[in-house]
Write an enzyme that holds these catalytic residues in place. Structure first.
Site, PDB file in Angstrom:
ATOM      1  N   PRO A 176      47.820   3.350  39.984  1.00  0.00           N
ATOM      2  CA  PRO A 176      48.712   3.520  41.007  1.00  0.00           C
ATOM      3  C   PRO A 176      49.101   5.017  41.198  1.00  0.00           C
ATOM      4  O   PRO A 176      49.263   5.557  40.322  1.00  0.00           O
ATOM      5  CB  PRO A 176      49.758   2.632  40.471  1.00  0.00           C
ATOM      6  CG  PRO A 176      49.151   1.531  39.740  1.00  0.00           C
ATOM      7  CD  PRO A 176      48.173   2.106  39.042  1.00  0.00           C
ATOM      8  N   CYS A 177      49.054   5.063  42.749  1.00  0.00           N
ATOM      9  CA  CYS A 177      49.409   6.348  42.943  1.00  0.00           C
ATOM     10  C   CYS A 177      50.815   6.848  43.555  1.00  0.00           C
ATOM     11  O   CYS A 177      51.403   7.842  44.081  1.00  0.00           O
ATOM     12  CB  CYS A 177      48.508   7.033  44.069  1.00  0.00           C
ATOM     13  SG  CYS A 177      48.593   6.097  45.750  1.00  0.00           S
TER      14      CYS A 177
END
Length: 218
Positions: A90-91
């Site tokens: 996840p960013c």
């Protein structure tokens, strides 16, 4: 004219070929895995995805591979071993569009710590990681990722690529990192998933377009 027009499901299906066995973490809609398989061949043995919409797409892409769900709840000692592990983690806590809580404080991007535990446990021969370009900004977390991998016995190379580099009409810059067992580490010997050290790790932030971890071989 072809005898039949391929069905949509056929077009979406991930094509298994001879080659390494792949495992996929934080799979999303399987954007990373077909690219790895295009270069190496192989098949996806399993993947981990919790989003219901992405999971529905994955069921069409890779109907023969099980979705293990939340990787934090998976017993990775009881699944098929893999040669290659992919992770587009996840960013949200890294991206310029987010709050920049980064890997250490971010509830979502902090999933990197669990991914690292999986790498230690499975000991794959190759790990491919993808994230937004902001990973390499100051306090973005690239230095932490490289240091964590070095501590786990892996050497890494990384590069930023844009969608425009392969002909797309938009920029969409991403960091791609490839890591392999370092010299002196037997790729057949997986590390036990013991407690992570919480002491600070050496590293550096970088704004270069590509690089290698300090002291690593090409």
């Amino acid at each position: 004219m072809p005898d039949r027009v391929p069905a949509v499901a056929d077009l979406l299906r991930f094509i298994d070929t001879e080659g390494p066995v792949l495992g996929s973490l934080c799979t999303g809609m399987a954007g990373l895995d077909p690219g790895v398989a295009a270069a190496l061949g192989g098949r996806i043995a399993w993947y981990c995805e919790v989003d219901p919409h992405a999971s529905a797409i994955l069921a069409a892409h890779v109907p023969d591979a099980p979705n293990l769900g939340d990787l934090r709840a998976v017993d990775f000692t009881a699944i098929e071993t893999v040669d290659v592990l992919t992770a587009g983690f996840p960013c949200q806590d890294i991206s310029a569009a987010g709050r920049r809580a980064a890997i250490e404080k971010g509830a979502r991007s902090g999933l990197w710590h669990t991914i690292l535990d999986v790498i230690r446990l499975l000991g794959p021969r190759l790990v491919v990681v993808e994230n937004v370009a902001a990973l390499r900004w100051r306090n973005g977390g690239l230095d932490r990722v490289l240091a964590d991998l070095a501590e786990a016995g892996y050497d890494a190379v990384w590069r930023c690529l844009r969608a425009a580099d392969i002909g797309a009409a938009h920029r969409r810059e991403r960091v791609f990192l490839c890591t392999v067992p370092g010299a002196g580490r037997d790729a057949d010997d997986a590390h036990s998933a013991g407690p992570r050290r919480r002491t600070p790790r050496p590293g550096r932030s970088s704004t270069q377009a590509c690089g290698r971890a300090s002291g690593e071989p090409q």
